[in-house]
Design an enzyme around this catalytic site. Structure first.
Site, PDB file in Angstrom:
ATOM      1  N   THR A   1      -5.848   6.058   4.051  1.00  0.00           N
ATOM      2  CA  THR A   1      -6.652   7.228   3.705  1.00  0.00           C
ATOM      3  C   THR A   1      -8.105   7.023   4.116  1.00  0.00           C
ATOM      4  O   THR A   1      -8.853   7.989   4.234  1.00  0.00           O
ATOM      5  CB  THR A   1      -6.544   7.549   2.208  1.00  0.00           C
ATOM      6  OG1 THR A   1      -6.887   6.380   1.459  1.00  0.00           O
ATOM      7  CG2 THR A   1      -5.136   7.991   1.860  1.00  0.00           C
TER       8      THR A   1
ATOM      9  N   ARG B   1       2.081  -3.092  -2.398  1.00  0.00           N
ATOM     10  CA  ARG B   1       3.080  -2.199  -1.781  1.00  0.00           C
ATOM     11  C   ARG B   1       3.165  -0.826  -2.475  1.00  0.00           C
ATOM     12  O   ARG B   1       3.626  -0.728  -3.618  1.00  0.00           O
ATOM     13  CB  ARG B   1       4.430  -2.889  -1.849  1.00  0.00           C
ATOM     14  CG  ARG B   1       5.474  -2.331  -0.897  1.00  0.00           C
ATOM     15  CD  ARG B   1       6.735  -3.167  -1.015  1.00  0.00           C
ATOM     16  NE  ARG B   1       7.629  -2.964   0.105  1.00  0.00           N
ATOM     17  CZ  ARG B   1       8.710  -3.705   0.322  1.00  0.00           C
ATOM     18  NH1 ARG B   1       9.026  -4.685  -0.492  1.00  0.00           N
ATOM     19  NH2 ARG B   1       9.483  -3.469   1.358  1.00  0.00           N
TER      20      ARG B   1
ATOM     21  N   ARG C   1      -4.873   7.139  -3.877  1.00  0.00           N
ATOM     22  CA  ARG C   1      -3.499   7.289  -3.395  1.00  0.00           C
ATOM     23  C   ARG C   1      -2.544   7.672  -4.530  1.00  0.00           C
ATOM     24  O   ARG C   1      -1.529   8.342  -4.294  1.00  0.00           O
ATOM     25  CB  ARG C   1      -3.010   6.024  -2.683  1.00  0.00           C
ATOM     26  CG  ARG C   1      -1.687   6.215  -1.947  1.00  0.00           C
ATOM     27  CD  ARG C   1      -1.332   5.038  -1.045  1.00  0.00           C
ATOM     28  NE  ARG C   1      -1.932   5.133   0.272  1.00  0.00           N
ATOM     29  CZ  ARG C   1      -1.323   5.646   1.362  1.00  0.00           C
ATOM     30  NH1 ARG C   1      -0.088   6.105   1.274  1.00  0.00           N
ATOM     31  NH2 ARG C   1      -1.946   5.702   2.522  1.00  0.00           N
TER      32      ARG C   1
ATOM     33  N   GLU D   1      -4.202  -8.845   0.818  1.00  0.00           N
ATOM     34  CA  GLU D   1      -5.048  -7.955   1.613  1.00  0.00           C
ATOM     35  C   GLU D   1      -6.522  -8.321   1.424  1.00  0.00           C
ATOM     36  O   GLU D   1      -7.256  -8.457   2.389  1.00  0.00           O
ATOM     37  CB  GLU D   1      -4.809  -6.482   1.239  1.00  0.00           C
ATOM     38  CG  GLU D   1      -5.650  -5.535   2.094  1.00  0.00           C
ATOM     39  CD  GLU D   1      -5.225  -4.078   1.990  1.00  0.00           C
ATOM     40  OE1 GLU D   1      -4.130  -3.799   1.468  1.00  0.00           O
ATOM     41  OE2 GLU D   1      -5.996  -3.214   2.427  1.00  0.00           O
TER      42      GLU D   1
ATOM     43  N   GLU E   1       6.309   0.535   2.743  1.00  0.00           N
ATOM     44  CA  GLU E   1       6.121   0.955   1.360  1.00  0.00           C
ATOM     45  C   GLU E   1       7.087   2.027   0.871  1.00  0.00           C
ATOM     46  O   GLU E   1       7.471   2.014  -0.301  1.00  0.00           O
ATOM     47  CB  GLU E   1       4.679   1.461   1.170  1.00  0.00           C
ATOM     48  CG  GLU E   1       3.633   0.376   1.302  1.00  0.00           C
ATOM     49  CD  GLU E   1       2.250   0.966   1.523  1.00  0.00           C
ATOM     50  OE1 GLU E   1       2.049   1.635   2.555  1.00  0.00           O
ATOM     51  OE2 GLU E   1       1.381   0.756   0.673  1.00  0.00           O
TER      52      GLU E   1
ATOM     53  N   GLN F   1      -3.493 -10.944   4.880  1.00  0.00           N
ATOM     54  CA  GLN F   1      -3.043  -9.762   5.603  1.00  0.00           C
ATOM     55  C   GLN F   1      -4.191  -9.125   6.387  1.00  0.00           C
ATOM     56  O   GLN F   1      -3.992  -8.142   7.063  1.00  0.00           O
ATOM     57  CB  GLN F   1      -2.485  -8.719   4.625  1.00  0.00           C
ATOM     58  CG  GLN F   1      -1.237  -9.159   3.880  1.00  0.00           C
ATOM     59  CD  GLN F   1      -0.850  -8.190   2.780  1.00  0.00           C
ATOM     60  OE1 GLN F   1      -0.694  -8.599   1.646  1.00  0.00           O
ATOM     61  NE2 GLN F   1      -0.696  -6.909   3.088  1.00  0.00           N
TER      62      GLN F   1
ATOM     63  N   ALA G   1      -0.586  -0.440   4.212  1.00  0.00           N
ATOM     64  CA  ALA G   1      -0.335   1.002   4.309  1.00  0.00           C
ATOM     65  C   ALA G   1       0.857   1.309   5.211  1.00  0.00           C
ATOM     66  O   ALA G   1       0.896   2.365   5.842  1.00  0.00           O
ATOM     67  CB  ALA G   1      -1.587   1.734   4.789  1.00  0.00           C
TER      68      ALA G   1
ATOM     69  N   PHE H   1       2.796  -8.411   0.401  1.00  0.00           N
ATOM     70  CA  PHE H   1       3.016  -7.251  -0.481  1.00  0.00           C
ATOM     71  C   PHE H   1       1.715  -6.602  -0.934  1.00  0.00           C
ATOM     72  O   PHE H   1       1.685  -5.900  -1.942  1.00  0.00           O
ATOM     73  CB  PHE H   1       3.863  -7.636  -1.707  1.00  0.00           C
ATOM     74  CG  PHE H   1       5.039  -8.511  -1.392  1.00  0.00           C
ATOM     75  CD1 PHE H   1       6.084  -8.009  -0.628  1.00  0.00           C
ATOM     76  CD2 PHE H   1       5.097  -9.826  -1.816  1.00  0.00           C
ATOM     77  CE1 PHE H   1       7.175  -8.810  -0.297  1.00  0.00           C
ATOM     78  CE2 PHE H   1       6.176 -10.635  -1.501  1.00  0.00           C
ATOM     79  CZ  PHE H   1       7.222 -10.133  -0.738  1.00  0.00           C
TER      80      PHE H   1
ATOM     81  N   PHE I   1       0.450   0.955  -3.141  1.00  0.00           N
ATOM     82  CA  PHE I   1      -1.003   1.138  -3.221  1.00  0.00           C
ATOM     83  C   PHE I   1      -1.378   2.313  -4.121  1.00  0.00           C
ATOM     84  O   PHE I   1      -2.175   3.155  -3.754  1.00  0.00           O
ATOM     85  CB  PHE I   1      -1.513   1.379  -1.787  1.00  0.00           C
ATOM     86  CG  PHE I   1      -2.955   1.010  -1.546  1.00  0.00           C
ATOM     87  CD1 PHE I   1      -3.367  -0.305  -1.474  1.00  0.00           C
ATOM     88  CD2 PHE I   1      -3.913   2.002  -1.366  1.00  0.00           C
ATOM     89  CE1 PHE I   1      -4.684  -0.632  -1.219  1.00  0.00           C
ATOM     90  CE2 PHE I   1      -5.249   1.681  -1.114  1.00  0.00           C
ATOM     91  CZ  PHE I   1      -5.631   0.362  -1.036  1.00  0.00           C
TER      92      PHE I   1
END
Lengths: 784, 493
Positions: A460, A360, A328, A250, A731, A215, A529, A246, A362
């Site tokens: 963020t 997903r 988060r 990442e 998400e 990703q 995100a 998902f 996070f």
């Protein structure tokens, strides 16, 4: 029907495939006939070698001896890479904390940590040879369960975060009533159907091209360049599509890409690494599980006056993304509720488990689960329906709208969402029916719950909120589109193509969507995100507008009309009083040496975040939704079934309702799976024992709610000028699954006449449900 | 015994073409062969253990009812087991010229794919279902998809597509239906009654000519691995890389694949798959039906055999407990010698069965419960469908005229090292009136019968408690309103 580009109709009233139309996934016809190419389906260059990781059999240990001689002499084996074979830095920590080696060097910190990598002529030979390694370990003390740790004292993998507004301790103390408790919420395996894979093809000089199921191609590029010790410009990373991501792809693809690249450069041959499902599940990170402690002060009506949270997370042996994930969680400990005084802190705990990662939501869903547990606790304490307590504590629209991180909630629509869903799901009537049913049913009990969602949109890490796109218009009027977002099934490619088609006013099939590659759009952010369409749609629109501007200037000058008399109509352009086909204008522009290519760019406005102060505006906007679920529970075994779910979820002015509906339905089921049957289980030796679909149970078609009604709240009045006023949908639907957990809790509570909060932890497997029932029954007996 | 001829190649049809293979490893899987040797990469590997369905293909075989196509997991299906079959992969699906197949078009139009990786497998499972049933119920679709995992869609769009397939085309017009006669003739031409042997010595793979030939082969090669449906042995290879050679494939042997009732006893040949056994068992012993719907997914039921489920002796096999409760007997055969024993005595200890070297499970004999008796089986899992048993209880009860328990057999899986009778519980019930009081007293006896384990599927405490409660469920279901006392996907009939 197969998709072939057709000649655009220059008299059309509307283009086909513009924004806010239901378009099928751009690859759907290839998915169904097996011609969509995933990395393992690509023809391998001649002489391609295959890698297999050798994993640690110890949970926390120093490696006292490593005898790889039998591995090296096994049939087909070309090489065995160990930590010393990493030519650059032996580190792939994505946040630069230097705590995650490509291959373990002398010490292992979790069961399944990669120590060596066998390179062989075939994948099977590599797999077989890997098992011939003889390693000896000196075991060290280990900890895998956060329940054994003190979140205030024990080792953290990254600095914690504290959010506070008002004096929570004083507010709780001053409140008429108080309670405290704790909740466990489990982790989750991504279970993308396509496992991790990387294929590295060496080029000249330092060059290497890596096809990586990632990703985050730019991060793979950077990690490989560090590991090889070469500049980023030598590395090209490409990904056309993933078989699901998902969040699991990442950062977790870095390891496979780095090893494939190292071996490819060393042996001057292409190298492919595709771990089998067990290795993939053992050696790559998952959703963080949390231990949530809460203390709350409230009044007799159920108004919450002060709240204190501790979110302790199992992060594993390294930081990976645990900092932003636990942040988060705190950002969502309010969910849709105004906490008048709040104190919340995170504890990203070190454990001897695989390093947990993005998934997903996070951390957001874990934060919300904590908020919803508190609501349930208060509802039971004051003897009211939890929905009443929810509504009582919602954020206001003009006041009571400051979050624990001091951002003002400006776009709140949760009251309307919940009111409409309460109505459409016949909540009140079914609540009465269920009471009657339960009174007459000795063993089977039903439960009902309606839970809200508010999810903050933006990375963020503020600098991540940027995107690039590359748009070429060719002389026949066809468009080549490339951007930094990756396609993992979510329909990003088609949505962005719709934006570009809309911008040029050309049919969607004139826009060719091309594989994401670091060579075309540099320095991209992860497709994560929920930001994919927001960021890349804007960047692509910007690119298209640059070209459109040039075409407009050119047309105005050539045809001697004012600029505002150049209008892009469906597949044609009106210039003054005449209309010419889009392709014809493009051809003329080319002949006049007008640049028909542009790099688009976008950065999200308004956002800022000061982590040290715990203040700022980390989110550009919020996305809202709610779900209502009814379950039936067998109180003899804890088995259950979801009878019905109703969802109302906000999409803004949807770019593509068909795609968004799929995201909502799929997100809900995935969230339901997380909170019900998906259980990660470690044995007493710290070994993960649920590492294949035979032992790790994601939902099946037959786990869907028997009745499943999903409605899009595609109300146009979003507060910010997002891409065509659409809202992110990746998400936010995931935590809609909470309604199932709370419906189960409601059914469990019925065995004790709803006098006690069941404190049902997640995942609420049949076992946890039955044990909660037993606990409540025993309390009733003890009280009787 | 008549001398059998020996052939040194396997023959089957792949999509449109005849395939002859004379050299292959005994553990070569269909999936690897398709992807690596034939470059047919529409069929995907998701788990290599038969649980996700991304590798689903159809295998057509000649059965007593003609050519039947069934979905199977190519990842754990061995090449050696394909002799005389028609393998159909996603690449073979065709619609009208230039068009997608109806199943594919429905999936496109109803947005049934997102990432697309599981999609070819779903298409093949739905194709298999559509050929059998043009207008399937939700229940039938869900059942056909139990062996297919999708992580993106939440299945709703796939269900919508599945319900619409028939509006895109008629199964009778489908190429496989149109070509049925021709394919049947080609498959029949491949049947020469020969034994297949490929490779030499220990590395051999053997497909016996028939059950007598199998007996003779095994007698000579008692160390060989017997492979029936390969839903277990497949994992020995893909997960554990165990050497299974020499391997004897018995999946489709003449004389081993019949199911018949005689004098109130159903005899199931060891090669009969769950799917093949289902229709008779569900009709004659209706309470067994729901259990069969929860064994594996459709692909596993199409491959796996009851004989294999018994022979491998697993403590969590789903068929031994109900068969023990029903009083089933087992026929074992070595060479020409046969012996028949009570099924429950077959299971001696964990990993140890009453089977001699060179002996094999030939058939299981299941008495149909007499009228008036009560029989039920309940399986407990983390996820309802396609999950391995945490605990499974089977109950068989005969009441005397005075309402006391005249005969009772209770057997459990997942509660001990073998499938095991609950003797102390039975003793507490026998001769007592069949009342809740009796049942409650008997529930206290479980601790004497079982000391279950804690593992990733369930804790010891949960197993013990749920197992106990199943007796109460059995009582509740067989008294009073006689309605099922369990949550159900579908409304009780």
């Amino acid at each position: 029907m197969n998709k072939h580009a057709t000649t655009p109709n220059p008299r059309a009233e509307k283009i086909t495939g513009g924004v806010a139309t239901d378009q099928r996934h751009d690859s759907a016809h290839k998915h169904v006939n097996g011609t969509a190419v995933y990395i393992d389906d690509m023809p391998e260059p001649a002489g391609t070698l295959h890698g297999c990781l050798g994993l640690s059999a110890a949970t926390h240990a120093t490696i006292t001896s490593m005898d790889l001689s039998a591995v090296r002499t096994a049939p087909g084996v070309i090489d065995v890479l160990t930590a010393t074979d990493v030519p650059g830095e032996n580190d792939i920590s994505p946040t630069g904390r230097h705590d995650e080696p490509v291959l373990a060097d002398g010490k292992v910190q979790f069961y399944g940590q990669p120590i060596f990598c066998v390179i062989a002529e075939t994948r099977e030979q590599a797999r077989r040879a890997t098992r011939l390694a003889k390693l000896e370990y000196k075991d060290l003390a280990f900890v895998t369960d956060i329940g054994e740790l003190d979140p205030r004292k024990d080792k953290l993998v990254t600095p914690p975060l504290t959010l506070k507004r008002g004096d929570a301790a004083a507010a709780i103390k001053a409140a008429p009533r108080q309670l405290k408790g704790q909740m466990r919420v489990g982790g989750q395996e991504h279970f993308y159907l396509e496992g991790h894979i990387a294929m590295a093809v060496p080029g000249e000089d330092h060059d290497v091209t890596i096809y990586s199921s990632t990703q985050h191609p730019s991060e793979v590029q950077h990690m490989v360049s560090h590991a090889l010790g070469v500049p980023s410009n030598a590395i090209t990373v490409e990904i056309r599509r993933m078989g699901g991501g998902f969040g699991g792809k990442e950062t977790q693809g870095n390891q496979f890409a780095a090893l494939a690249a190292i071996a490819a450069k060393k042996h001057h041959r292409a190298v492919k690494i595709r771990p089998d499902r067990d290795d993939d599940m053992i050696a790559t990170g998952k959703r963080h599980d949390f231990l949530i402690e809460y203390e709350v002060g409230f009044d007799d009506e159920g108004n919450i006056l002060g709240i204190d949270f501790m979110f302790a997370a199992r992060c594993g042996f390294s930081s990976d993304l645990s900092g932003p994930v636990t942040d988060r969680a705190l950002f969502h400990c309010d969910n849709t509720y105004f906490w008048p005084a709040v104190h919340a802190q995170s504890a990203p705990l070190y454990t001897n488990t695989v390093s947990n990662t993005a998934f997903r939501g996070f951390g957001g869903p874990q934060g919300m689960v904590g908020a919803e547990r508190v609501i349930d606790e208060v509802a039971f304490a004051v003897g009211k329906d939890p929905l009443e307590i929810r509504k009582k504590n919602f954020y206001g629209t003009s006041d009571r709208n400051i979050t624990p991180y001091h951002q003002t909630v400006e776009d709140n629509i949760i009251q309307r969402i919940v009111a409409e869903l309460e109505q459409s799901s016949s909540y009140a009537r079914r609540r009465r029916e269920i009471s009657a049913f339960n009174a007459n049913s000795r063993f089977i009990k039903r439960g009902l719950a309606l839970t809200p969602v508010k999810f903050g949109i933006s990375f963020t890490a503020t600098h991540y909120n940027q995107a690039g796109a590359l748009v070429h218009v060719y002389t026949d009027g066809s468009v080549h589109l490339n951007h930094g977002g990756t396609e993992m099934g979510q329909g990003l490619y088609v949505k962005v193509a719709q934006v570009v088609a809309e911008e040029f006013q050309i049919d969607l099939d004139q826009v060719k969507i091309t594989a994401t590659t670091t060579g075309k759009v540099p320095n991209t952010s992860a497709t994560a995100a929920s930001s994919g369409s927001d960021l890349n749609g804007m960047a692509a629109q910007n690119g298209a507008r640059q070209i459109k501007d040039r075409l407009t200037d050119f047309a105005a000058e050539k045809y001697q009309v004012p600029r505002d008399q150049v209008l892009f109509l469906p597949n044609r352009v009106r210039i003054g009083n005449q209309e010419i086909a889009f392709a014809d204008l493009v051809k003329q522009a080319y002949m006049a040496r007008i640049q028909l290519s542009a790099a688009g760019f976008y950065k999200t406005p308004k956002i800022h975040w000061n982590r040290d102060k715990g203040e700022g505006r980390p989110f550009y906007y919020f996305a809202y939704g709610a779900s209502c679920s009814e379950v039936s529970v067998d109180t003899l075994t804890g088995e259950y079934m979801v009878e019905r779910t109703d969802i109302l979820h906000e999409t803004g002015r949807s770019l593509n309702r068909a795609i968004d509906l799929g995201q909502i339905e799929g997100g809900f089921i995935q969230g339901m799976g997380w909170l019900t049957t998906e259980e990660l289980w470690w044995d007493g030796n710290g070994r993960l024992r649920t590492h294949a679909p035979s032992t790790y149970k994601i939902p099946l078609a037959s786990d869907r709610p028997k009745i499943f009604n999903v409605t899009l709240a595609d109300w146009p009045e979003t507060s910010e000028p997002t891409i065509h006023r659409s809202k992110a949908v990746g998400e936010p639907p995931f935590p809609l699954g909470m309604s199932v957990l709370h419906a189960l809790s409601d059914a469990v509570a019925s065995v004790a006449d709803h006098r006690t909060c069941p404190r049902l932890d997640a995942p609420a497997t049949p076992e946890r449900v039955l044990m909660a029932i037993e606990r409540l029954k025993n309390e009733v007996k003890a009280g009787a | 015994m008549a001398k059998v001829s020996i052939r040194n190649e396997i023959r089957f049809i792949l999509n449109g073409s005849d395939v002859v293979l004379s050299s292959m490893a005994s553990d070569a899987t269909l999936l690897d062969w398709l992807r690596l040797d034939r470059s047919l990469r529409g069929t995907k590997e998701g788990c290599a253990e038969g649980d996700c369905g991304a590798c689903t293909v159809l295998v057509g075989k000649l059965s007593s009812s003609g050519l039947v196509y069934e979905s199977v997991n190519a990842c754990i299906r061995f090449l050696g087991s394909l002799d005389g079959t028609h393998v159909v992969t996603v690449e073979h699906l065709r619609g009208r010229p230039g068009q997608l197949h109806p199943v594919q078009q429905a999936m496109v139009d109803f947005h049934g794919s997102q990432c697309g990786f599981c999609t070819p497998g779903f298409v093949m499972s739905l194709y298999g279902l559509w050929m059998k049933s043009s207008d399937p119920s939700n229940e039938a679709i869900e059942k056909a998809l139990q062996g297919n995992l999708c992580r993106c869609t939440g299945y709703e769009a796939i269900m919508r597509a599945a319900r619409a397939i028939s509006s895109y085309g008629k199964a009778t017009k489908d190429p496989l239906a149109v070509e049925r006669k021709a394919i049947t003739a080609r498959l029949e031409a491949m049947r020469d009654g020969a034994r297949v042997e490929i490779g030499a010595g220990k590395k051999r793979l053997i497909v016996p000519a028939n059950v007598d030939d199998f007996a003779a082969v095994l007698d000579k090669e008692p160390g060989a691995t017997i492979v029936a449906g390969s839903t277990d042995v497949g994992l020995w290879v893909t997960k554990h890389m165990r050497d299974i050679s020499p391997a004897i494939f018995i999946g489709d042997l003449d004389g081993l694949c019949t199911i018949a009732e005689d004098n109130g006893v159903i005899t199931i040949g060891a090669g009969v798959t769950y799917t093949e056994a289902f229709s008779m068992l569900a009709k004659r012993i209706p309470t067994l039906g729901p259990l069969f719907d929860r064994i594996g997914g459709e692909q596993v039921r199409n491959m796996g055999t009851i004989g294999g489920n018994i022979a491998n002796g697993s403590p969590i096999g789903d068929t031994p407990p109900p068969l023990i409760a029903l009083g089933a007997r087992l026929t074992l055969r070595k060479g020409k010698k046969r012996r028949t024993i009570p099924l429950e005595t077959f299971f001696i200890a964990y990993g140890k069965q009453d089977r001699l070297s060179g002996e094999f499970v030939e058939a299981v004999h299941v008495p149909v419960p007499a009228k008036g008796t009560k029989f039920a089986v309940h399986k407990i899992t983390k996820r309802r469908d396609e999950d391995i048993t945490a605990a499974l209880g089977a109950f068989f009860l005969t009441l005397a005229k005075d309402g006391t328990v005249a005969d009772v057999r209770i057997a459990y899986g997942g509660m001990a090292a073998t499938p095991k009778r609950a003797s102390a519980v039975e003793k507490a019930l026998l001769g007592k009136p069949w009342t809740e009081q009796t049942v409650e007293a008997a529930m206290a006896e479980y601790a004497k019968d079982f000391t279950p384990l804690t593992d990733m599927r369930a804790s010891a405490e949960y197993r013990a408690l749920a197992a106990r409660n199943l007796l109460l469920r059995f009582f509740a279901e067989t008294s009073g309103t006689r309605k099922p006392i369990q949550v159900s996907r579908h409304e009780a009939a």
